[in-house]
Design a protein around this motif. Structure first.
Motif, PDB file in Angstrom:
ATOM      1  N   LYS A 115      34.444  42.607  45.852  1.00  0.00           N
ATOM      2  CA  LYS A 115      35.508  42.426  46.867  1.00  0.00           C
ATOM      3  C   LYS A 115      36.444  41.313  46.414  1.00  0.00           C
ATOM      4  CE  LYS A 115      32.759  43.605  50.834  1.00  0.00           C
ATOM      5  NZ  LYS A 115      31.528  42.815  50.821  1.00  0.00           N
ATOM      6  N   GLY A 116      37.725  41.567  46.520  1.00  0.00           N
ATOM      7  CA  GLY A 116      38.676  40.534  46.112  1.00  0.00           C
ATOM      8  C   GLY A 116      39.288  40.797  44.749  1.00  0.00           C
ATOM      9  N   ILE A 117      38.669  41.686  43.973  1.00  0.00           N
ATOM     10  CA  ILE A 117      39.268  42.133  42.706  1.00  0.00           C
ATOM     11  C   ILE A 117      39.401  43.643  42.867  1.00  0.00           C
ATOM     12  CG2 ILE A 117      39.076  42.142  40.167  1.00  0.00           C
ATOM     13  CD1 ILE A 117      38.761  39.311  41.149  1.00  0.00           C
ATOM     14  N   ASP A 118      40.566  44.069  43.332  1.00  0.00           N
ATOM     15  CA  ASP A 118      40.695  45.460  43.754  1.00  0.00           C
ATOM     16  C   ASP A 118      41.281  46.318  42.644  1.00  0.00           C
ATOM     17  OD1 ASP A 118      39.825  44.700  46.375  1.00  0.00           O
ATOM     18  OD2 ASP A 118      41.785  43.750  46.605  1.00  0.00           O
ATOM     19  N   PRO A 119      40.712  47.534  42.444  1.00  0.00           N
ATOM     20  CA  PRO A 119      41.282  48.416  41.416  1.00  0.00           C
ATOM     21  C   PRO A 119      42.720  48.788  41.772  1.00  0.00           C
ATOM     22  CG  PRO A 119      39.274  49.372  42.382  1.00  0.00           C
ATOM     23  CD  PRO A 119      39.581  48.127  43.142  1.00  0.00           C
ATOM     24  N   CYS A 120      43.535  49.042  40.741  1.00  0.00           N
ATOM     25  CA  CYS A 120      44.923  49.449  40.977  1.00  0.00           C
ATOM     26  C   CYS A 120      44.965  50.767  41.729  1.00  0.00           C
ATOM     27  CB  CYS A 120      45.657  49.645  39.662  1.00  0.00           C
ATOM     28  SG  CYS A 120      45.674  48.205  38.634  1.00  0.00           S
ATOM     29  N   VAL A 121      43.970  51.642  41.467  1.00  0.00           N
ATOM     30  CA  VAL A 121      43.929  52.920  42.175  1.00  0.00           C
ATOM     31  C   VAL A 121      43.195  52.662  43.494  1.00  0.00           C
ATOM     32  CG1 VAL A 121      43.186  55.329  42.061  1.00  0.00           C
ATOM     33  CG2 VAL A 121      43.862  54.136  39.975  1.00  0.00           C
ATOM     34  N   GLY A 367      34.757  32.955  46.692  1.00  0.00           N
ATOM     35  CA  GLY A 367      35.957  32.265  46.202  1.00  0.00           C
ATOM     36  C   GLY A 367      35.748  31.403  44.971  1.00  0.00           C
ATOM     37  N   SER A 368      34.519  31.370  44.431  1.00  0.00           N
ATOM     38  CA  SER A 368      34.270  30.590  43.216  1.00  0.00           C
ATOM     39  C   SER A 368      34.241  31.532  42.018  1.00  0.00           C
ATOM     40  CB  SER A 368      32.928  29.862  43.315  1.00  0.00           C
ATOM     41  OG  SER A 368      32.986  28.919  44.355  1.00  0.00           O
ATOM     42  N   MET A 369      35.113  31.288  41.054  1.00  0.00           N
ATOM     43  CA  MET A 369      35.213  32.240  39.929  1.00  0.00           C
ATOM     44  C   MET A 369      35.837  31.576  38.711  1.00  0.00           C
ATOM     45  SD  MET A 369      38.270  34.533  41.590  1.00  0.00           S
ATOM     46  CE  MET A 369      37.615  34.479  43.244  1.00  0.00           C
ATOM     47  N   THR A 370      35.822  32.321  37.601  1.00  0.00           N
ATOM     48  CA  THR A 370      36.462  31.818  36.381  1.00  0.00           C
ATOM     49  C   THR A 370      37.953  32.165  36.416  1.00  0.00           C
ATOM     50  OG1 THR A 370      35.609  33.820  35.338  1.00  0.00           O
ATOM     51  CG2 THR A 370      34.444  31.756  34.869  1.00  0.00           C
ATOM     52  N   ILE A 379      41.732  37.009  46.862  1.00  0.00           N
ATOM     53  CA  ILE A 379      41.125  35.949  47.681  1.00  0.00           C
ATOM     54  C   ILE A 379      42.024  34.699  47.638  1.00  0.00           C
ATOM     55  CG2 ILE A 379      39.117  34.394  47.867  1.00  0.00           C
ATOM     56  CD1 ILE A 379      37.424  36.658  46.643  1.00  0.00           C
ATOM     57  N   LYS A 380      42.180  34.052  48.804  1.00  0.00           N
ATOM     58  CA  LYS A 380      43.035  32.850  48.876  1.00  0.00           C
ATOM     59  C   LYS A 380      42.194  31.595  48.598  1.00  0.00           C
ATOM     60  CE  LYS A 380      46.781  35.007  50.578  1.00  0.00           C
ATOM     61  NZ  LYS A 380      46.427  36.268  49.914  1.00  0.00           N
TER      62      LYS A 380
END
Ligand code: NAP
Ligand code: MG
Length: 402
Positions: A115-121, A367-370, A379-380
């Protein structure tokens, strides 16, 4: 907490550069504190491959055959620049190519969705797994630039002297010709690996070629898939409620865009090359893509789909901070541990793999990521972590789950 016991070792194939750094961090933080890890270790780092005249790569592939499950770190495929950099005796072949040749396997690649990294499709809700046939066709072609008028023929001469000859074209001017091939053995292995993996992961299987145009070549692929399905897999698919679906490649492309995902898409070599890049880039990042090599007799080798992240490694060597995404490498470990648990009937190992995956995705969703993901997430207020910080954050989440 008592550490989880293993019965059979995993074949551990260590690798190069930044992924080798991540490999150690993942083991130290996320695996060794929780599992009484048994591995048979092979160092496929380029220096050691060079020292052993690449024997270590062959040995590791044989070990995978013996134990059935391997986990591999990304490795350098040498080129001219690497010859100098590592002072190599020879331009050693790609370890992945070597292992694939020994195991006769097919590579399955799937995006890790979060969730938060949504596919373009927009309608792709579940991952689409691509299975690419990794032998022959245009990748082993013979090509001629035709200088001028003349007759081009295709000839097969059997060992018994039998000759089959056909005219390709009567040229009236210059042009080009190309000869390609495949073998029934390789296509059959590919088909078996696809059906077996579909059953194993409980997903439908799609296969597509252009058999309306290529009435012999592509039709042969279609026929072999159908024969393998009818003779070995039809009953098992029906029992599992799964579908094998054959269609034309252009129809498949159109349909894929309209589905919600969650199936395996088997492609011929060229189609697989093109379509896997399309699916992975539509899903955000190569660092969020798993890859597993499956042999027709059921040997599994898990890895990340990306390379050794050389640019980050040079920064690391200079003492600069890196923010390299370890998700795909973590998922290579969870894939291998889960499969080992399944084969040895160790439920704790399978549960651990699930929890480590949940903890990893949960870290990103909170919300914690590289950096690579921070650039594309919806995600904000994200907390951008360095390579080590991200793995430590996953450990915190994992400990809460265990
Ligand atoms: P790469 O390692 O996949 O990296 C290419 C770029 O993609 C990186 O510079 C980085 O972009 C981004 N990237 C890839 N993985 C990432 C991650 N985990 N986290 C964050 N960013 C990531 O490809 P390469 O630099 O072209 O190749 C390096 C070496 O890997 C080569 O020697 C090649 O032979 C080898 N390789 C091995 C395998 C394998 O073992 N399976 C596969 C492919 C390549 P930014 O620099 O923009 O941050
Ligand atoms: Mg490509």
């Amino acid at each position: 907490m008592e550490k989880i016991k293993m019965a059979t070792p995993l074949v551990e194939m260590d690798g190069d550069e930044m992924t080798r750094i991540l490999w150690k961090m993942i083991k130290d933080e996320l695996i060794l504190p929780f599992i009484d890890l048994k591995t048979e270790y092979y160092d496929l780092g380029l220096e050691h491959r060079n020292e052993t005249d690449d024997k270590v790569t062959f040995d590791s592939a044989e070990a995978a055959k013996k134990y059935g499950v391997a986990v591999k770190c990304a490795t350098i495929t040498p080129n001219a620049a690497r010859m100098d950099e590592y002072n190599l005796k020879e331009m050693w072949k790609s370890p992945n190519g070597t292992i694939r040749a020994v195991l006769d396997g097919t590579v399955f690649r799937a995006p890790i969705q979060v969730k938060g990294i949504d596919p373009c499709v927009k309608n792709w809700k579940k991952p689409i797994t691509l299975a690419r046939h990794a032998y022959g066709d245009v990748y082993k072609n013979t090509e001629i630039k035709v200088p001028g008028a003349g007759k081009a023929e295709i000839v097969f001469t059997g060992e018994d002297g039998q000759e089959i000859r056909q005219t390709i074209h009567e040229f009236t001017g210059s042009g080009v010709i190309q000869g390609i091939h495949n073998t029934d053995k390789s296509i059959t292995s590919f088909a078996k690996a696809c059906f077996a993996y579909a059953l194993d992961t409980k997903q439908d299987l799609w296969f597509a070629t252009k058999d309306t145009i290529s009435k012999v070549y592509d039709h042969n692929f279609k026929d072999i898939f159908q024969e393998v399905y009818d003779s070995e897999f039809k009953d098992k698919f029906e029992e599992a409620g799964l579908e094998y679906f054959y269609t034309l490649i252009d129809d498949a492309v159109a349909r894929v865009m309209k589905t919600e995902g969650g199936f395996i898409w088997a492609c011929k070599n060229y189609d697989g090359d093109v379509m896997s890049d399309m699916v992975s880039s539509a899903c955000g990042s190569l660092a969020m893509m798993t890859s597993v090599l499956v042999s027709p007799d059921g040997i599994y080798e898990y890895e990340a789909a990306h390379g050794t992240v050389q640019r980050h490694y040079y920064k690391h060597l200079k003492g600069e901070e890196t923010s390299t995404n370890s998700v795909a490498t973590i998922f290579a470990w969870t894939g291998a541990l889960r499969k080992r648990g399944e084969l040895d009937n160790i439920k704790e190992l399978m549960d651990f793999a699930d929890k480590l995956e949940e903890a990893t995705l949960g870290t990103i969703e909170s919300g914690s990521m590289t950096k690579d993901l921070a650039l594309i997430t919806s995600i904000k207020d994200v907390n951008v972590l360095n390579s080590e910080g991200f793995i430590k954050e996953i450990r915190k989440n994992l400990e809460m789950k265990l």
